[in-house]
Motif scaffolding. Structure first.
Motif, PDB file in Angstrom:
ATOM      1  N   SER A  91      25.200  -1.000   7.602  1.00  0.00           N
ATOM      2  CA  SER A  91      24.669  -2.131   6.845  1.00  0.00           C
ATOM      3  C   SER A  91      23.159  -1.953   6.694  1.00  0.00           C
ATOM      4  O   SER A  91      22.488  -1.434   7.584  1.00  0.00           O
ATOM      5  CB  SER A  91      24.986  -3.440   7.565  1.00  0.00           C
ATOM      6  N   PRO A  92      22.594  -2.382   5.560  1.00  0.00           N
ATOM      7  CA  PRO A  92      21.156  -2.207   5.341  1.00  0.00           C
ATOM      8  C   PRO A  92      20.341  -3.112   6.262  1.00  0.00           C
ATOM      9  O   PRO A  92      20.825  -4.148   6.712  1.00  0.00           O
ATOM     10  CB  PRO A  92      20.973  -2.600   3.872  1.00  0.00           C
ATOM     11  N   TRP A  93      19.118  -2.686   6.552  1.00  0.00           N
ATOM     12  CA  TRP A  93      18.231  -3.488   7.385  1.00  0.00           C
ATOM     13  C   TRP A  93      17.729  -4.692   6.600  1.00  0.00           C
ATOM     14  O   TRP A  93      17.527  -4.625   5.389  1.00  0.00           O
ATOM     15  CB  TRP A  93      17.029  -2.674   7.817  1.00  0.00           C
ATOM     16  N   GLU A  94      17.459  -5.741   7.307  1.00  0.00           N
ATOM     17  CA  GLU A  94      16.778  -6.885   6.719  1.00  0.00           C
ATOM     18  C   GLU A  94      15.336  -6.470   6.434  1.00  0.00           C
ATOM     19  O   GLU A  94      14.768  -5.678   7.190  1.00  0.00           O
ATOM     20  CB  GLU A  94      16.793  -8.069   7.693  1.00  0.00           C
TER      21      GLU A  94
ATOM     22  N   SER B  59      12.558  -7.889   6.976  1.00  0.00           N
ATOM     23  CA  SER B  59      11.664  -8.174   8.104  1.00  0.00           C
ATOM     24  C   SER B  59      11.752  -7.083   9.164  1.00  0.00           C
ATOM     25  O   SER B  59      10.749  -6.698   9.760  1.00  0.00           O
ATOM     26  CB  SER B  59      11.986  -9.536   8.711  1.00  0.00           C
ATOM     27  N   ARG B  60      12.941  -6.526   9.392  1.00  0.00           N
ATOM     28  CA  ARG B  60      13.101  -5.445  10.370  1.00  0.00           C
ATOM     29  C   ARG B  60      12.469  -4.160   9.847  1.00  0.00           C
ATOM     30  O   ARG B  60      11.813  -3.423  10.585  1.00  0.00           O
ATOM     31  CB  ARG B  60      14.576  -5.219  10.674  1.00  0.00           C
ATOM     32  N   ALA B  61      12.659  -3.880   8.555  1.00  0.00           N
ATOM     33  CA  ALA B  61      12.104  -2.663   7.967  1.00  0.00           C
ATOM     34  C   ALA B  61      10.579  -2.697   7.943  1.00  0.00           C
ATOM     35  O   ALA B  61       9.923  -1.662   8.051  1.00  0.00           O
ATOM     36  CB  ALA B  61      12.644  -2.464   6.552  1.00  0.00           C
TER      37      ALA B  61
ATOM     38  N   LYS C  41       8.652  -4.364  10.120  1.00  0.00           N
ATOM     39  CA  LYS C  41       8.136  -4.771  11.434  1.00  0.00           C
ATOM     40  C   LYS C  41       6.949  -3.923  11.894  1.00  0.00           C
ATOM     41  O   LYS C  41       5.986  -4.445  12.443  1.00  0.00           O
ATOM     42  CB  LYS C  41       9.267  -4.703  12.462  1.00  0.00           C
TER      43      LYS C  41
END
Length: 98
Positions: free
Chosen positions: A70-73, A75-77, A79
């Protein structure tokens, strides 16, 4: 053994973008000539029947199966990005205005 080629130390210095004094040119010319002599010696080695290799041992990196996840959100990418705006990484401008 073959005769060593004449070294154009000025051209090498220009390609390396370094400035050499006359003393450094004389020293480096001898060193480069020695290095080329070693390569010429290697040309004399009989390598008939020897397979080319990049490493003396069998090397295999551990590989994992390429499975989509699943792709990262956003905000996570973002960070670890030093700066971000509207879910994009902000970087310094590198193109000059014409």
């Amino acid at each position: 053994m073959q005769e060593r080629p004449e070294i154009d130390i000025d051209k090498l210095a220009m390609l390396a973008r370094i400035h050499l004094t006359e003393e450094e040119k004389a020293a480096f010319a001898g060193q480069v000539s020695d290095i080329l002599g070693f390569f010429q010696k290697l040309q004399e080695v009989d390598v008939e029947g020897i397979e080319p290799m990049a490493h003396p041992f069998d090397v295999a990196g551990p590989l994992r199966e390429d499975v989509p996840g699943s792709p990262w959100e956003p905000s996570r990418a973002l960070k670890n990005a030093p700066a971000s705006r509207t879910d994009q990484i902000v970087v310094p401008k590198v193109v000059e205005d014409a």
